[in-house]
Design a protein around this motif. Structure first.
Motif, PDB file in Angstrom:
ATOM      1  N   ARG A  83     -31.812   5.069  86.956  1.00 14.56           N
ATOM      2  CA  ARG A  83     -30.524   5.218  86.096  1.00 14.56           C
ATOM      3  C   ARG A  83     -30.145   3.834  85.529  1.00 14.56           C
ATOM      4  N   CYS A 118     -18.423   5.249  88.711  1.00 13.92           N
ATOM      5  CA  CYS A 118     -18.604   6.579  88.363  1.00 13.92           C
ATOM      6  C   CYS A 118     -19.173   7.259  89.795  1.00 13.92           C
ATOM      7  N   CYS A 157     -22.525   5.704  91.421  1.00 13.75           N
ATOM      8  CA  CYS A 157     -22.343   4.407  91.716  1.00 13.75           C
ATOM      9  C   CYS A 157     -21.360   4.458  92.998  1.00 13.75           C
ATOM     10  N   CYS A 174     -22.343  -1.408  88.708  1.00  5.71           N
ATOM     11  CA  CYS A 174     -22.257  -0.833  87.506  1.00  5.71           C
ATOM     12  C   CYS A 174     -23.467   0.044  86.918  1.00  5.71           C
ATOM     13  N   CYS A 175     -23.131   0.637  86.152  1.00  6.32           N
ATOM     14  CA  CYS A 175     -24.295   1.621  85.435  1.00  6.32           C
ATOM     15  C   CYS A 175     -23.970   1.800  84.163  1.00  6.32           C
ATOM     16  N   CYS A 222     -20.641   3.659  83.821  1.00  5.84           N
ATOM     17  CA  CYS A 222     -19.184   3.430  84.118  1.00  5.84           C
ATOM     18  C   CYS A 222     -19.058   1.844  83.828  1.00  5.84           C
TER      19      CYS A 222
HETATM   20 ZN   LIG Z   1     -21.976   3.845  87.445  1.00  4.98          ZN
END
Ligand SMILES: [Zn+2]
Ligand SMILES: [Zn+2]
Length: 754
Positions: free
Chosen positions: A107, A144, A147, A165-166, A169
Motif C-alpha cells: 500500500r 488511518c 497505519c 503515513c501512507c 493519511c
Molecule cells: Zn495511513
C-alpha cells in the motif's frame, strides 16, 4: 532497538525479555533451541536498525529453566526519561521501505513519504519533546486505520514509529508554476521529472529544505542556473544520482567513500572526477572533485527514476546569502527568480537543515558541513563539566551554535554567514532557541569569538546582558585546537597547527597560520607564518594577485615588482596599470591589515601560477590550487626558511613565493602548485616538531579549513610521524569554522571549572 529485538526473538521462536539499561545499553534474556538462539544473535548484528550501535556484545550461555512463556519488552521506570531526552537525526529511507515503495502490491507503492521506525525525518520534524507524533509536524496527518494497526503491532516494522503515513493519511505532493499556481496533474513527480528532462529548473521541497534540480549533462542548463543564482559564477553544484553504479559513470568511489555515501546519514561526498568526465564542465569548474549524494527520501528515488541523466543537480534552494527555503510560501517567493516550477508537499519542515558535506582526507571522514543526518547527535568530550549548560554562538562565516550539557556538545545544523543579513540572524536565533528548548538548558555561561565586531559577538553580548550570565571570549584558533584535543579525549597539552583564512588575533592582526601549544583553558602562540600586508584589506582576498604582490614586495624591489605585475599579471588588475600603481603605493605605505593567514598565501600562489585571479566564492583560489596540485608532483625543492622573532618561530612565505616565481616556465604549473603546498606544509610541520620537542609534548594536531587539503595534511602527517610524534586530525568535529562553536563551548566549560 527493543521492538527490533522483540521481532527477531519471536521470529526465531524464543522466549524471554529485553530490558533497557539506559546509557549502558540493553539486556536480552532468551530461551530456546541453541540453533535458534545462534540465528537470533546473527540477525541481531546483521539486521540492526541504522541508529542502533553495538559497542560491545557480552554473551553468557546457561541451562534453560523454562521460566518464560513468551518474549516480552520489559518496561523500566527510566524508559520515559531516556526516550524523551534523545533527539534522533534525520535518517535516510531504509531498504525495507524502498522495497515497499517499489512493490505494486504494497500500500506504500510509489508513495514518496514512506518511512518506518528505522528511517525518515526526525530532527527536522520535531517541535518539542517527548518525541511523540503529537509533537512533530506529522501531527497534521492523523493515522488511518491501516497505519494505526501497524503502529500498534509489535511484530510490525512500523510499531511505535512516530512519522509513519501512507497515501491515504499522509502528506501529498503538488506541482506549481513559476507564479505559484497549482498545476493539475495526476503524478506531480513524473511531471516534474519530465520538465527537468526538458531543461527546466525545478525547486523540490525535501526533508530539511529545498533543492534546485536540473540536468547535469547539458551546459546550457547548468549555465542558466549559474546565471540565475547570482553568487554562483563558479561555485560548485552538488549532484544526486540514483545509485552507486550511476555515480561511477562520472566519479571515482573508494571503499571508504562508498561507506559514507550509502550510510543512513547520506551526506554529500566530494569525489574525484573521472578523467573522462561525461557531465557538464560547468558543474564544478576548475576543481578536481564533485559533490555527490545518493537519494535519501522516497521522493528523491521516485524523481530520479524518471530523469534521463546519470545525475541531477541538487543545489540548496536558497537566494544569495539567505537560509535554505523550507516553507512552501518561502520556496515560492524566494526561489521564483531561480526556478521554473515547484514540486512541493504539505508536510511542514520545522527545523530547516541543509545537506551535510563530507570529504575523505587522508583516509578520514572530514566534515565540511555537519548538518542533516548528523545533527543533533551529541559529541562526547572528556570535560567533567556538570553545570547548568553553556551556549556557544560560533564565529562569523560557516556558523553553527553549540549547547554544552554535561560533557556532551550538541552542535546545531549549518546556519551559514551571520554577518548582518537579518534573515540569517533570525535563523541563528531560532536555531539557538530550539536547541536550548529541546535540551532543556538555561545557560549559565556564553561563549563567543574574540572579535569585537562579529555579529555573533554582539548577539552573545545581548544574551549575556539579558540572562545576566558571564561571557567567555575565545580566540578563533584556540577554539579549533580545543575541539581537536577534545575529539581525541586528551588531557595533556598538544601542539596544534591551525590553518585557515581568517581568525582574529589578540594582537589585533589577522591570524590563520598558527602553531599553538594548546590546552583547554588557554593556548600559547609559538609559531606562525610571516605576517604579510593585505593591501586594501578585503580587496586582497577578492583579488589574490594583490596578496602575491605584497608577499613578493619583501624580496623584490619596487621596480622589479612593477615589471612583473604589468608584464605578466595585468589581467588580475581590473583598472590596469593605474591599479598596479595604487597597489604598489598601498604596499609602500603599509595600507591594510597584517595577516598570517595560510589561506591568503595559498590564494597568492594560485594567482602567481595563473590558476585563479578572482575569488568568486569562499576558498575558491586555494581549492583551485589544490585541484591543480592534485595533478602534479613537488618537483621543485623549496627549503623552507624559518627564523625566530619574539621567541616564536616564523615561516618565511615570501621566500616560497619568490622561488615559485623564479621557477615559472621551468616546471609544469601543476608541479609548482604541488611544490608550493609541500613547502608550506613542511615549514609548518617543522615548526610544530620543534615546539613539541622543546615543550616535551608528544602529540601534534592539524585543524582549520586548510586541513581539508589532502596533500598538505599528508605531508604534515608524514613529517610529524617521521619525528616520532603522534599525529591527530578530525573525523567527528569539522576542522573548518563549523567546528568553532564546539571549541568555544569546551574552552568556556574548562574556564568555568577553572
Ligand atoms: Zn495511513
Ligand atoms: Zn524504513
Amino acid at each position: 532497538m527493543r521492538p527490533f529485538v522483540y521481532r527477531i526473538a519471536v521470529k526465531n521462536s524464543l522466549t524471554g525479555y529485553v530490558l533497557n539499561l539506559g546509557d549502558a545499553g540493553v539486556k536480552i534474556v532468551v530461551e530456546g533451541e541453541e540453533e535458534d538462539i545462534k540465528r537470533f544473535m546473527m540477525e541481531l548484528k546483521e539486521k540492526k536498525p541504522p541508529l542502533a550501535k553495538f559497542e560491545k556484545i557480552r554473551t553468557k550461555w546457561g541451562k534453560a529453566r523454562g521460566e518464560f512463556d513468551t518474549f516480552t519488552i520489559e518496561k523500566s521506570s527510566s524508559d520515559r526519561i531516556l526516550e524523551s531526552s534523545y533527539i534522533p537525526p534525520d535518517v535516510a529511507i531504509c531498504n525495507n521501505c524502498i522495497q515497499d515503495m517499489l512493490n505494486p502490491n504494497d500500500r506504500h507503492y510509489k508513495y514518496a513519504f514512506t518511512c518506518c521506525a528505522d528511517c525518515g525525518p526526525r530532527y527536522t520534524s520535531i517541535i518539542g519533546l517527548p518525541y511523540d507524533r503529537e509533537l512533530t509536524t506529522m501531527r497534521d496527518f492523523p493515522l488511518c486505520p491501516h497505519c494505526m494497526e501497524e503502529y500498534m503491532n509489535p511484530m510490525d516494522r512500523r510499531y511505535h514509529a512516530q512519522g509513519i503515513c501512507c497515501p491515504i493519511c499522509g502528506p501529498k505532493l503538488t506541482l506549481h508554476a513559476k507564479n505559484g499556481e497549482l498545476i493539475d496533474c495526476n503524478n506531480p513527480i513524473a511531471e516534474a521529472a519530465r520538465l527537468i528532462n526538458e531543461g527546466a529548473i525545478v525547486a523540490v521541497k525535501g526533508i530539511g529544505g529545498s533543492h534546485l534540480a536540473a540536468l547535469t549533462t547539458d551546459d546550457e542548463c547548468v549555465l542558466k542556473l549559474r546565471q540565475r543564482k547570482r553568487d554562483r559564477k563558479y561555485k560548485p553544484f552538488a549532484v544526486m544520482s540514483l545509485s552507486l553504479n550511476e555515480v561511477r559513470k562520472y566519479a571515482e568511489v573508494s571503499q571508504k567513500e562508498e561507506e559514507v555515501l550509502t550510510s543512513f546519514r547520506r551526506p554529500i561526498v566530494l569525489l574525484r572526477k573521472k578523467e573522462d568526465f561525461p557531465l557538464s564542465k560547468w558543474i564544478s569548474p576548475g576543481l578536481h572533485n564533485i559533490g555527490v549524494m545518493l537519494p535519501y527520501s522516497g521522493l528523491h528515488i521516485l524523481l530520479l527514476q524518471e530523469v534521463t541523466d546519470p545525475a541531477v543537480i541538487m543545489t540548496s534552494g536558497n537566494a544569495s546569502g539567505k537560509p535554505i527555503a523550507a516553507s512552501n510560501e518561502e520556496i515560492i517567493t524566494h526561489l521564483s527568480d531561480l526556478a521554473d516550477y515547484f514540486l512541493l508537499h504539505n508536510r511542514v519542515i520545522y527545523q530547516r537543515c541543509d545537506d551535510s558535506v563530507v570529504k575523505i582526507v587522508n583516509g578520514k571522514t572530514k566534515l565540511i558541513r555537519r548538518s542533516r543526518g548528523y545533527v543533533p547527535e551529541p559529541i562526547e568530550t572528556p570535560i567533567p563539566y556538570r553545570g547548568k549548560g553553556i551556549l556557544a554562538v560560533g564565529p562569523e562565516l560557516t556558523v553553527t551554535v553549540t549547547v554544552m550539557k554535561g560533557s556532551r556538545c550538541y552542535a546545531s545544523q549549518h546556519i551559514g554567514d551571520v554577518s548582518g543579513d537579518l534573515d540569517m540572524m533570525e535563523f541563528h536565533e531560532s536555531v539557538t532557541t530550539h536547541l536550548l528548548k529541546l535540551l532543556n538548558v538555561n545557560p549559565e555561561a556564553l561563549a563567543c569569538d574574540l572579535h569585537p565586531q562579529f555579529m555573533t559577538t554582539k548577539i552573545a553580548e545581548e544574551y549575556a546582558e539579558k540572562w545576566q550570565v558571564p561571557l567567555v571570549r575565545v580566540q578563533h584558533h584556540h577554539a579549533h585546537a580545543a575541539a581537536l584535543k577534545a575529539e581525541h579525549k586528551l588531557d595533556e597539552p598538544i601542539v596544534c597547527i591551525a590553518c585557515d583564512g581568517v581568525g582574529y588575533g589578540p594582537d589585533g592582526t589577522i591570524w590563520g597560520g598558527e602553531v599553538l601549544l594548546s590546552d583547554y583553558e588557554s593556548s600559547e602562540r609559538l609559531g606562525h607564518l610571516a605576517p604579510q600586508l593585505m593591501p586594501g584589506g578585503d580587496q586582497a582576498t577578492k583579488y589574490p594577485i594583490r596578496m602575491a604582490a605584497s608577499i613578493l614586495s619583501r624580496v623584490l624591489s619596487d621596480s622589479e615588482l612593477r615589471d612583473i605585475l604589468t608584464s605578466k599579471y595585468i589581467d588580475g588588475f581590473k583598472y590596469g596599470e593605474k591599479e598596479v600603481e595604487v597597489v604598489l603605493k598601498m604596499i609602500r605605505d603599509a595600507k591594510g591589515p597584517l595577516s598570517t593567514s595560510t589561506g591568503r598565501v595559498l590564494d597568492a600562489i594560485a594567482a602567481l601560477l595563473g590558476i585563479c585571479m578572482e575569488k568568486t566564492y569562499q576558498g575558491e583560489p586555494a581549492m583551485r590550487l589544490e585541484a591543480a596540485a592534485a595533478k602534479g608532483k613537488p618537483t621543485l625543492k623549496i627549503e623552507p626558511k624559518i627564523s625566530r622573532s619574539d621567541g616564536r618561530y616564523v615561516l618565511d612565505t615570501s621566500q616560497i613565493l619568490s622561488e615559485v616565481l623564479q621557477a615559472l616556465g621551468k616546471h609544469r604549473v601543476e608541479d609548482l602548485a604541488a611544490s608550493a603546498q609541500h613547502a608550506i606544509a613542511i615549514g609548518l610541520a617543522d615548526i610544530a616538531v620543534n615546539v613539541a620537542q622543546e615543550e616535551n609534548v608528544r602529540t601534534v594536531g592539524f585543524t582549520g579549513g586548510v586541513a581539508y587539503n589532502e596533500a598538505i595534511t599528508k605531508t604534515i602527517r608524514k613529517h610529524v610521524e617521521k619525528n616520532g610524534l603522534v599525529f591527530i586530525q578530525h573525523s567527528v568535529i569539522p576542522p573548518g569554522d563549523a567546528g568553532v562553536s564546539i571549541g568555544q563551548a569546551i574552552v568556556a566549560a574548562c574556564r568555568l571549572l577553572g
